[in-house]
Write an enzyme that holds these catalytic residues in place. Structure first.
Site, PDB file in Angstrom:
ATOM      1  N   ARG A 395       4.209   1.423   3.005  1.00 16.25           N
ATOM      2  CA  ARG A 395       4.585   2.825   2.794  1.00 16.25           C
ATOM      3  C   ARG A 395       3.593   3.763   3.470  1.00 16.25           C
ATOM      4  NH1 ARG A 395       3.631   7.264  -0.507  1.00 16.25           N
ATOM      5  NH2 ARG A 395       5.479   8.494  -1.020  1.00 16.25           N
ATOM      6  N   CYS A 396       2.303   3.449   3.380  1.00 15.06           N
ATOM      7  CA  CYS A 396       1.281   4.290   4.018  1.00 15.06           C
ATOM      8  C   CYS A 396       1.489   4.372   5.531  1.00 15.06           C
ATOM      9  CB  CYS A 396      -0.111   3.740   3.742  1.00 15.06           C
ATOM     10  SG  CYS A 396      -0.623   3.784   2.019  1.00 15.06           S
ATOM     11  N   LEU A 397       2.012   3.291   6.108  1.00  9.09           N
ATOM     12  CA  LEU A 397       2.152   3.193   7.557  1.00  9.09           C
ATOM     13  C   LEU A 397       3.367   3.926   8.102  1.00  9.09           C
ATOM     14  CD1 LEU A 397       1.376  -0.618   7.841  1.00  9.09           C
ATOM     15  CD2 LEU A 397      -0.070   1.202   8.775  1.00  9.09           C
TER      16      LEU A 397
END
Length: 408
Positions: A395-397
């Protein structure tokens, strides 16, 4: 909605912004890695391989993948204003002094779009400057810095594209990152959304210039319901400012402020909890009962006047705000022997939904992935041993730019 728009974390993923790890990560050393927020110096080759595989998974699922490293030079080539703004954000007169800053800016203005984009992302060392810059002006700054010192700092965390912006409804929000090592990332995302021809006509939802709000802390739990983590990166004042902006533009009716630990291990709410279906969330058990305040506006009243109630427990308050009797909560495993707590701290709760009930997760989160599957969630595993060194999961990416709206 039009071409772009996001109203949930789980609607079918149609368009997403990623950044392929590049030369900026080659700038990491054992000396500077901690300052640049990395636990270890990663292998760039392996990291790129893992990221390419991630792109392949998203593409295979039908998502259009846009790469920041490709959009930025296109933006600079298209817009003179973008070029000037990018250079202005990168060159610090306070650090370089007025004369050297002016010479460096002139040098950057003359670069081709690809070369300038590379400098804005990967940084610039004093030893990489043309020999004449700072010499004729007798710059003490130039003389006293080592060739490997940075004129422009690199942005090795840029691959975590969710943090510098997020989309809510048909608008994009530009955040303010708490740590100096990441502060300039938002300027690049802003350039692309504001000046690239692909985004012509899109509007801002929010732009923070004061209190920090990081995109990794923002969860679109359901249409109109936004949860924001308050911890190491995002402040209560930031949540207030975001809530007022969302209410003013009628992009949300409820904002939840979730108190998480002031710790790098927690970092963002999205590090500790992510939606995996319309009524299901995977989360670290320590966040399930996090104190949560409900922020809303008086119906028909001034959007700048907030009503605050609570606190209650996160899982319960979230379910109520979403109109659900209860959320299906899938707790992550906390036993390091189960593979969920490697040295990098990725514990399986940071997943990216590509559709309701279908998520991308790191393969090393073996026990959490087993629990997700037992709960009926389809898990697409990717390798993340190197990507996780910056403490961020799938998700962060990824910054979703377009998702299908949920039925009803």
């Amino acid at each position: 909605m039009g071409e772009f728009g996001v109203t949930s974390e789980v609607g079918e993923l149609r368009t997403v912004l990623l950044h392929r790890p590049g030369t900026e990560l080659a700038r990491l050393t054992e000396t500077n890695r901690d300052q640049l927020l990395f636990d270890v110096v990663p292998s760039l080759e392996r990291m790129r391989d893992e990221h390419d595989a991630f792109v392949g998974v998203l593409s295979d699922r039908g998502a259009e993948v846009l790469l920041l490293g490709e959009l930025l030079p296109q933006t600079i080539a298209h817009s003179g204003a973008a070029r000037i703004q990018g250079i202005s954000a990168a060159v610090s007169e306070r650090r370089l002094g007025p004369r050297l800053a002016a010479e460096v800016s002139a040098y950057l203005r003359a670069l081709a779009p690809d070369d300038l984009a590379n400098v804005l992302i990967a940084g610039l060392e004093f030893g990489e400057l043309p020999s004449g810059i700072g010499r004729s002006a007798m710059s003490l700054v130039r003389f006293m810095h080592a060739p490997t010192d940075f004129v422009v700092d690199p942005l090795p965390n840029l691959m975590f594209t969710r943090d510098s912006s997020f989309w809510v409804g048909e608008r994009f929000a530009i955040t303010r990152l708490a740590f100096a090592a990441r502060g300039r990332e938002t300027s690049l995302t802003d350039l692309v959304f504001a000046h690239h021809p692909r985004f012509l006509g899109t509007r801002r939802a929010y732009e923070s210039r004061t209190a920090p709000v990081e995109g990794g802390d923002v969860l679109l739990l359901a249409p109109g319901v936004v949860a924001v983590g308050v911890g190491e990166r995002t402040t209560p004042a930031g949540v207030e400012a975001l809530a007022r902006s969302l209410f003013r533009d009628e992009l949300a009716h409820t904002v939840l402020a979730v108190g998480i630990a002031q710790s790098r291990a927690y970092m963002h709410l999205g590090t500790m909890a992510t939606m995996v279906d319309t009524d299901a969330i995977v989360m670290n058990p320590q966040v399930r009962r996090a104190p949560t305040f409900t922020v809303s506006r008086v119906p028909g009243g001034d959007p700048d006047v907030l009503t605050v109630t609570g606190p209650g427990e996160f899982a319960d308050v979230a379910a109520s705000a979403m109109g659900e009797a209860r959320l299906r909560v899938i707790e992550t495993a906390l036993d390091p022997s189960a593979g969920d707590l490697p040295v990098y701290g990725a514990d399986g709760s940071n997943t990216l939904a590509v559709a309701p009930g279908i998520v991308v997760a790191y393969a090393h989160a073996t026990e959490t992935n087993r629990r997700l599957r037992a709960a009926g969630i389809e898990v697409i595993e990717i390798e993340g041993g190197e990507l996780g060194t910056g403490r961020g999961g799938p998700r962060c990416l990824a910054c979703p730019i377009a998702r299908a709206e949920l039925p009803g």
